[in-house]
Design a protein around this motif. Structure first.
Motif, mmCIF file in Angstrom:
data_model
loop_
_atom_site.group_PDB
_atom_site.id
_atom_site.type_symbol
_atom_site.label_atom_id
_atom_site.label_comp_id
_atom_site.label_asym_id
_atom_site.label_seq_id
_atom_site.Cartn_x
_atom_site.Cartn_y
_atom_site.Cartn_z
ATOM 1 N N GLY A 93 0.816 -1.207 0.000
ATOM 2 C CA GLY A 93 0.000 0.000 0.000
ATOM 3 C C GLY A 93 0.850 1.258 0.000
ATOM 4 N N TRP A 94 0.213 2.380 0.250
ATOM 5 C CA TRP A 94 0.911 3.668 0.296
ATOM 6 C C TRP A 94 0.309 4.524 1.409
ATOM 7 N N TYR A 95 1.034 5.588 1.774
ATOM 8 C CA TYR A 95 0.511 6.501 2.792
ATOM 9 C C TYR A 95 0.744 7.940 2.368
ATOM 10 N N ASN A 96 -0.048 8.824 2.956
ATOM 11 C CA ASN A 96 0.051 10.250 2.656
ATOM 12 C C ASN A 96 -0.308 11.028 3.922
ATOM 13 N N SER A 97 0.468 12.060 4.233
ATOM 14 C CA SER A 97 0.083 12.927 5.348
ATOM 15 C C SER A 97 -0.993 13.888 4.862
ATOM 16 N N ARG A 98 -1.876 14.254 5.768
ATOM 17 C CA ARG A 98 -3.017 15.090 5.404
ATOM 18 C C ARG A 98 -3.364 15.976 6.595
ATOM 19 N N TYR A 99 -3.376 17.292 6.420
ATOM 20 C CA TYR A 99 -3.582 18.200 7.547
ATOM 21 C C TYR A 99 -4.881 18.971 7.349
ATOM 22 N N ALA A 100 -5.968 18.383 7.858
ATOM 23 C CA ALA A 100 -7.292 18.952 7.631
ATOM 24 C C ALA A 100 -7.846 19.621 8.882
ATOM 25 N N GLY A 101 -7.765 18.968 10.022
ATOM 26 C CA GLY A 101 -8.320 19.497 11.260
ATOM 27 C C GLY A 101 -7.824 18.675 12.426
ATOM 28 N N GLU A 102 -8.369 18.921 13.611
ATOM 29 C CA GLU A 102 -7.872 18.268 14.813
ATOM 30 C C GLU A 102 -8.629 16.993 15.161
ATOM 31 N N TYR A 103 -9.549 16.575 14.321
ATOM 32 C CA TYR A 103 -10.321 15.373 14.611
ATOM 33 C C TYR A 103 -10.094 14.324 13.533
ATOM 34 N N LEU A 104 -10.165 13.074 13.950
ATOM 35 C CA LEU A 104 -9.900 11.966 13.041
ATOM 36 C C LEU A 104 -10.847 11.991 11.846
ATOM 37 N N GLU A 105 -12.096 12.366 12.093
ATOM 38 C CA GLU A 105 -13.098 12.374 11.029
ATOM 39 C C GLU A 105 -12.789 13.407 9.946
ATOM 40 N N GLU A 106 -11.906 14.358 10.261
ATOM 41 C CA GLU A 106 -11.578 15.406 9.296
ATOM 42 C C GLU A 106 -10.501 14.973 8.300
ATOM 43 N N ILE A 107 -9.987 13.767 8.467
ATOM 44 C CA ILE A 107 -9.068 13.227 7.464
ATOM 45 C C ILE A 107 -9.913 12.775 6.282
ATOM 46 N N ILE A 108 -9.829 13.499 5.196
ATOM 47 C CA ILE A 108 -10.707 13.223 4.060
ATOM 48 C C ILE A 108 -9.919 12.698 2.862
ATOM 49 N N ILE A 109 -10.620 11.948 2.028
ATOM 50 C CA ILE A 109 -10.031 11.409 0.807
ATOM 51 C C ILE A 109 -10.291 12.378 -0.337
ATOM 52 N N LYS A 110 -9.237 12.731 -1.042
ATOM 53 C CA LYS A 110 -9.369 13.619 -2.191
ATOM 54 C C LYS A 110 -9.630 12.800 -3.454
ATOM 55 N N PHE A 120 -2.760 2.350 -8.800
ATOM 56 C CA PHE A 120 -1.803 1.675 -7.923
ATOM 57 C C PHE A 120 -2.211 0.216 -7.706
ATOM 58 N N SER A 121 -3.504 -0.009 -7.474
ATOM 59 C CA SER A 121 -3.985 -1.361 -7.189
ATOM 60 C C SER A 121 -3.969 -2.262 -8.424
ATOM 61 N N ASN A 122 -3.866 -1.671 -9.609
ATOM 62 C CA ASN A 122 -3.694 -2.495 -10.809
ATOM 63 C C ASN A 122 -2.328 -3.181 -10.803
ATOM 64 N N ILE A 123 -1.343 -2.498 -10.195
ATOM 65 C CA ILE A 123 0.010 -3.057 -10.100
ATOM 66 C C ILE A 123 0.163 -3.889 -8.834
ATOM 67 N N PHE A 124 -0.461 -3.408 -7.745
ATOM 68 C CA PHE A 124 -0.366 -4.091 -6.453
ATOM 69 C C PHE A 124 -1.783 -4.431 -5.975
ATOM 70 N N PRO A 125 -2.314 -5.571 -6.408
ATOM 71 C CA PRO A 125 -3.694 -5.956 -6.066
ATOM 72 C C PRO A 125 -3.907 -6.070 -4.552
ATOM 73 N N ASP A 126 -5.135 -5.805 -4.125
ATOM 74 C CA ASP A 126 -5.528 -5.896 -2.711
ATOM 75 C C ASP A 126 -4.749 -4.932 -1.825
ATOM 76 N N SER A 127 -4.218 -3.865 -2.408
ATOM 77 C CA SER A 127 -3.445 -2.900 -1.620
ATOM 78 C C SER A 127 -4.367 -1.960 -0.847
ATOM 79 N N ILE A 128 -3.788 -1.272 0.111
ATOM 80 C CA ILE A 128 -4.516 -0.350 0.980
ATOM 81 C C ILE A 128 -3.816 1.005 0.950
ATOM 82 N N PHE A 129 -4.445 2.028 1.523
ATOM 83 C CA PHE A 129 -3.749 3.303 1.688
ATOM 84 C C PHE A 129 -4.112 3.917 3.035
#
Length: 301
Positions: A93-110, A120-129
């Protein structure tokens, strides 16, 4: 978005600290908030009996824009080359830092996250982010929080074109990992500046070398004076003080440099390659030299 247990996910201390550490380098309170940058990297590990185990993280770069198809294609080629060189783990999988707000729910997917992960998952099936936001862990009570809130990140996957958030668990002590995250993020801001990292380490080496060798010269002068010391009791007192001072200096320098070497694990892969093996070797040799001086003191006194 509903949280489901569509994938069993475990993450260890090492991966959590690398994600938090690399993300904090470009987003901490030594930097103006409007200058914060997002960090992108890879999750590596293995799948064991249908459980995805995140065992390591590889920081790749900051401010990677996933909305540009050309840039995405270039990044995926680079990631594929990294995958071929991995020996112990595989990319899961992959990771990305995201600075939206002070609550977990404010981490949003763009929208760019969705587009990138589909390719990405076409190359690495069943991957997560994983999306990390350190603002979600600041000024919170560690002891009374659920593990998902302690670490400030959420883990997602895409199934049948639907974004799904996955439950996960940490394989190590939640409180101890969280405390280490605090310590690490402070070390990152102090010892891993955004720019001139190599110069910072060269300067570290020069300053410690000067301190150690100057003190060693003082010690050798003391040994010469000691040979003509008449007062036996005073000689014993001075022996004890000199031995303690120099050994403590050697020990503190060695700990200091070892700590800086560890922090190099949290810089981007391309940048780490730019910090030559020669510099790392010099830092390691300096630790060895400190050990030798400690042994010299032990043998002479």
């Amino acid at each position: 978005m509903k949280v489901v247990l569509i994938k069993r996910i475990e993450i260890n201390r090492n991966a959590i600290l690398k994600i938090a550490g690399s993300s904090s380098r470009y987003a901490n309170f030594e930097i103006e908030r409007d200058e914060w940058k997002e960090v992108f990297g890879l999750l590596t590990g293995k799948i064991d009996h249908e459980t995805i185990k995140i065992l390591d993280a590889i920081p790749l770069e900051h401010n990677f824009h996933k909305s540009n198809d050309k840039e995405i294609s270039g990044e995926l080629l680079y990631i594929s080359s990294i995958s071929e060189s991995l020996e112990e783990y595989k990319i899961i999988g992959w990771y990305n830092s995201r600075y939206a707000g002070e609550y977990l729910e404010e981490i949003i997917i763009k929208e760019g996250d969705y587009r990138f992960h589909k390719k990405f998952s076409n190359i690495f099936p069943d991957s997560i982010f994983l999306l990390f936001n350190q603002l979600a862990i600041i000024n919170r009570m560690k002891q009374v929080m659920k593990s998902e809130e302690i670490y400030g990140f959420r883990i997602f996957s895409i199934d049948n074109n639907q974004i799904i958030e996955n439950r996960w668990k940490c394989k190590d002590d939640a409180h101890l990992v969280r405390v280490r995250m605090d310590e690490l993020m402070m070390d990152i801001s102090e010892y891993l500046p955004r720019e001139n990292l190599k110069e910072k380490y060269v300067d570290l080496l020069k300053r410690n070398q000067f301190n150690l060798f100057s003190q060693m010269e003082n010690y050798e002068d003391y040994i010469k004076r000691r040979e003509i010391e008449k007062d036996l009791q005073m000689m014993k007192i001075r022996d004890s003080c000199q031995k303690t001072d120099l050994k403590n200096l050697c020990r503190s320098i060695k700990i200091n440099i070892d700590k800086k070497l560890d922090l190099l694990n949290y810089v981007e892969l391309k940048e780490k390659q730019d910090i030559t093996e020669d510099l790392k070797e010099k830092l390691i040799n300096f630790c060895i030299r400190a050990d030798e001086i400690q042994n010299t003191v032990k043998n002479k006194l």
